[in-house]
Motif scaffolding. Structure first.
Motif, PDB file in Angstrom:
ATOM      1  N   ALA A  45       8.988   6.830  -1.980  1.00  0.00           N
ATOM      2  CA  ALA A  45       8.546   5.783  -1.044  1.00  0.00           C
ATOM      3  C   ALA A  45       7.066   5.960  -0.709  1.00  0.00           C
ATOM      4  CB  ALA A  45       9.388   5.829   0.229  1.00  0.00           C
ATOM      5  N   PHE A  46       6.629   7.204  -0.566  1.00  0.00           N
ATOM      6  CA  PHE A  46       5.216   7.478  -0.290  1.00  0.00           C
ATOM      7  C   PHE A  46       4.336   6.930  -1.395  1.00  0.00           C
ATOM      8  CE2 PHE A  46       1.664  10.379  -1.237  1.00  0.00           C
ATOM      9  CZ  PHE A  46       0.895  10.158  -0.109  1.00  0.00           C
ATOM     10  N   TYR A  47       4.691   7.206  -2.643  1.00  0.00           N
ATOM     11  CA  TYR A  47       3.868   6.737  -3.756  1.00  0.00           C
ATOM     12  C   TYR A  47       3.927   5.218  -3.918  1.00  0.00           C
ATOM     13  CZ  TYR A  47       2.750  11.436  -5.165  1.00  0.00           C
ATOM     14  OH  TYR A  47       2.264  12.715  -5.182  1.00  0.00           O
ATOM     15  N   VAL A  48       5.090   4.629  -3.681  1.00  0.00           N
ATOM     16  CA  VAL A  48       5.175   3.165  -3.764  1.00  0.00           C
ATOM     17  C   VAL A  48       4.268   2.542  -2.715  1.00  0.00           C
ATOM     18  CG1 VAL A  48       6.698   1.194  -3.345  1.00  0.00           C
ATOM     19  CG2 VAL A  48       7.445   3.041  -4.835  1.00  0.00           C
ATOM     20  N   LEU A  49       4.340   3.023  -1.485  1.00  0.00           N
ATOM     21  CA  LEU A  49       3.475   2.482  -0.430  1.00  0.00           C
ATOM     22  C   LEU A  49       2.002   2.728  -0.736  1.00  0.00           C
ATOM     23  CD1 LEU A  49       5.435   3.403   2.806  1.00  0.00           C
ATOM     24  CD2 LEU A  49       5.080   1.130   1.833  1.00  0.00           C
ATOM     25  N   LEU A  50       1.695   3.906  -1.232  1.00  0.00           N
ATOM     26  CA  LEU A  50       0.306   4.232  -1.535  1.00  0.00           C
ATOM     27  C   LEU A  50      -0.252   3.338  -2.627  1.00  0.00           C
ATOM     28  CD1 LEU A  50      -2.079   6.323  -1.180  1.00  0.00           C
ATOM     29  CD2 LEU A  50      -1.098   7.448  -3.176  1.00  0.00           C
ATOM     30  N   PHE A  51       0.494   3.200  -3.722  1.00  0.00           N
ATOM     31  CA  PHE A  51      -0.016   2.455  -4.865  1.00  0.00           C
ATOM     32  C   PHE A  51       0.171   0.944  -4.738  1.00  0.00           C
ATOM     33  CE2 PHE A  51       0.525   6.680  -6.976  1.00  0.00           C
ATOM     34  CZ  PHE A  51      -0.826   6.907  -7.143  1.00  0.00           C
ATOM     35  N   VAL A  52       0.804   0.491  -3.667  1.00  0.00           N
ATOM     36  CA  VAL A  52       0.869  -0.952  -3.389  1.00  0.00           C
ATOM     37  C   VAL A  52      -0.123  -1.308  -2.290  1.00  0.00           C
ATOM     38  CG1 VAL A  52       2.334  -2.785  -2.453  1.00  0.00           C
ATOM     39  CG2 VAL A  52       3.228  -1.252  -4.200  1.00  0.00           C
ATOM     40  N   ASN A  53      -0.171  -0.516  -1.247  1.00  0.00           N
ATOM     41  CA  ASN A  53      -1.013  -0.830  -0.098  1.00  0.00           C
ATOM     42  C   ASN A  53      -2.507  -0.738  -0.418  1.00  0.00           C
ATOM     43  OD1 ASN A  53      -1.598  -1.388   2.676  1.00  0.00           O
ATOM     44  ND2 ASN A  53      -1.981   0.803   2.951  1.00  0.00           N
ATOM     45  N   SER A  54      -2.928   0.323  -1.079  1.00  0.00           N
ATOM     46  CA  SER A  54      -4.355   0.500  -1.333  1.00  0.00           C
ATOM     47  C   SER A  54      -4.939  -0.561  -2.267  1.00  0.00           C
ATOM     48  CB  SER A  54      -4.625   1.905  -1.866  1.00  0.00           C
ATOM     49  OG  SER A  54      -4.450   2.828  -0.812  1.00  0.00           O
ATOM     50  N   PRO A  55      -4.279  -0.887  -3.390  1.00  0.00           N
ATOM     51  CA  PRO A  55      -4.836  -1.976  -4.200  1.00  0.00           C
ATOM     52  C   PRO A  55      -4.871  -3.311  -3.456  1.00  0.00           C
ATOM     53  CG  PRO A  55      -3.304  -0.714  -5.513  1.00  0.00           C
ATOM     54  CD  PRO A  55      -3.192  -0.218  -4.101  1.00  0.00           C
ATOM     55  N   LEU A  56      -3.868  -3.563  -2.609  1.00  0.00           N
ATOM     56  CA  LEU A  56      -3.893  -4.799  -1.817  1.00  0.00           C
ATOM     57  C   LEU A  56      -5.061  -4.792  -0.837  1.00  0.00           C
ATOM     58  CD1 LEU A  56      -0.125  -5.500  -1.082  1.00  0.00           C
ATOM     59  CD2 LEU A  56      -1.671  -6.782  -2.573  1.00  0.00           C
ATOM     60  N   GLY A  57      -5.359  -3.634  -0.250  1.00  0.00           N
ATOM     61  CA  GLY A  57      -6.500  -3.524   0.651  1.00  0.00           C
ATOM     62  C   GLY A  57      -7.815  -3.758  -0.075  1.00  0.00           C
ATOM     63  N   ILE A  58      -7.931  -3.207  -1.276  1.00  0.00           N
ATOM     64  CA  ILE A  58      -9.147  -3.412  -2.069  1.00  0.00           C
ATOM     65  C   ILE A  58      -9.261  -4.878  -2.480  1.00  0.00           C
ATOM     66  CG2 ILE A  58     -10.265  -2.839  -4.262  1.00  0.00           C
ATOM     67  CD1 ILE A  58      -9.042  -0.002  -3.924  1.00  0.00           C
ATOM     68  N   LEU A  59      -8.152  -5.468  -2.897  1.00  0.00           N
ATOM     69  CA  LEU A  59      -8.146  -6.885  -3.281  1.00  0.00           C
ATOM     70  C   LEU A  59      -8.504  -7.774  -2.096  1.00  0.00           C
ATOM     71  CD1 LEU A  59      -7.504  -8.820  -5.631  1.00  0.00           C
ATOM     72  CD2 LEU A  59      -5.178  -8.929  -4.748  1.00  0.00           C
ATOM     73  N   LEU A  76     -12.403  -0.150   2.756  1.00  0.00           N
ATOM     74  CA  LEU A  76     -12.474  -0.153   1.296  1.00  0.00           C
ATOM     75  C   LEU A  76     -12.602   1.273   0.768  1.00  0.00           C
ATOM     76  CD1 LEU A  76     -12.811  -1.682  -1.431  1.00  0.00           C
ATOM     77  CD2 LEU A  76     -15.277  -1.604  -0.990  1.00  0.00           C
ATOM     78  N   LEU A  77     -13.473   2.055   1.371  1.00  0.00           N
ATOM     79  CA  LEU A  77     -13.648   3.444   0.951  1.00  0.00           C
ATOM     80  C   LEU A  77     -12.371   4.255   1.167  1.00  0.00           C
ATOM     81  CD1 LEU A  77     -17.264   4.140   2.241  1.00  0.00           C
ATOM     82  CD2 LEU A  77     -16.529   3.801  -0.126  1.00  0.00           C
ATOM     83  N   LEU A  78     -11.695   4.016   2.287  1.00  0.00           N
ATOM     84  CA  LEU A  78     -10.439   4.732   2.552  1.00  0.00           C
ATOM     85  C   LEU A  78      -9.363   4.363   1.531  1.00  0.00           C
ATOM     86  CD1 LEU A  78     -10.256   4.672   6.448  1.00  0.00           C
ATOM     87  CD2 LEU A  78     -10.642   6.645   4.971  1.00  0.00           C
ATOM     88  N   HIS A  79      -9.269   3.078   1.184  1.00  0.00           N
ATOM     89  CA  HIS A  79      -8.288   2.666   0.175  1.00  0.00           C
ATOM     90  C   HIS A  79      -8.617   3.277  -1.184  1.00  0.00           C
ATOM     91  CE1 HIS A  79      -5.813   0.033   2.524  1.00  0.00           C
ATOM     92  NE2 HIS A  79      -6.838  -0.704   2.916  1.00  0.00           N
ATOM     93  N   PHE A  80      -9.898   3.299  -1.529  1.00  0.00           N
ATOM     94  CA  PHE A  80     -10.298   3.911  -2.795  1.00  0.00           C
ATOM     95  C   PHE A  80      -9.984   5.410  -2.786  1.00  0.00           C
ATOM     96  CE2 PHE A  80     -13.497   5.919  -5.556  1.00  0.00           C
ATOM     97  CZ  PHE A  80     -13.145   5.312  -6.752  1.00  0.00           C
ATOM     98  N   PHE A  81     -10.282   6.084  -1.675  1.00  0.00           N
ATOM     99  CA  PHE A  81      -9.967   7.509  -1.547  1.00  0.00           C
ATOM    100  C   PHE A  81      -8.463   7.743  -1.657  1.00  0.00           C
ATOM    101  CE2 PHE A  81      -8.640  11.084   1.101  1.00  0.00           C
ATOM    102  CZ  PHE A  81      -9.304  12.113   0.467  1.00  0.00           C
TER     103      PHE A  81
END
Length: 131
Positions: A45-59, A76-81
């Motif tokens: 669940a952690f990885y799903v949230l991480l790899f869905v939330n951050s790209p959506l934030g960047i987008l 943006l920097l936090l999502h990239f990090f």
């Protein structure tokens, strides 16, 4: 506070207490199996949230219409990090799995060598191979 909030909080505390008491009364094997199951699902669940939330934030940053603010750039920097850190975490997990498998194979081979040395000593009548 409203009555529904108090009742909800009380319900959560009762549920946590019930789960804790149930886990305390379980057999150690079942408790360990349940711990591993929850650990595995929380990890996924952690990885799903991480790899869905951050790209959506960047987008969202790239598609945003408003002016670019410091807060938006910081997010943006936090999502990239987060994305970079997520890939590093995955790399560490895979490295750990590979090391555990390698060490298990090494122990198995060392035990096999030890058994063969014992058989060789027994067959040849030597006390040790080294001297």
């Amino acid at each position: 506070m409203e009555v529904t909030t108090v009742v909800s909080i009380l319900g959560v505390f009762i549920a946590v207490f019930t789960v804790t008491m149930t886990l305390a009364n379980m057999e150690p094997e079942k408790r360990e199996w349940l711990r591993q199951l929850w650990s595995r699902w929380f990890n996924r669940a952690f990885y799903v949230l991480l790899f869905v939330n951050s790209p959506l934030g960047i987008l969202t940053f790239w598609l945003g219409n408003g002016p670019v603010t410091r807060g938006a750039v910081l997010m943006l920097l936090l999502h990239f990090f987060n994305l970079c850190a997520g890939f590093v975490f995955l790399l560490f997990e895979q490295t750990e799995k590979a090391l555990v498998a390698r060490n298990a194979k090494r122990e198995e081979l060392e035990a096999k060598v030890e058994r063969l040395e014992i058989e060789l000593r027994r067959a040849s009548g030597l006390s040790t191979l080294d001297g």
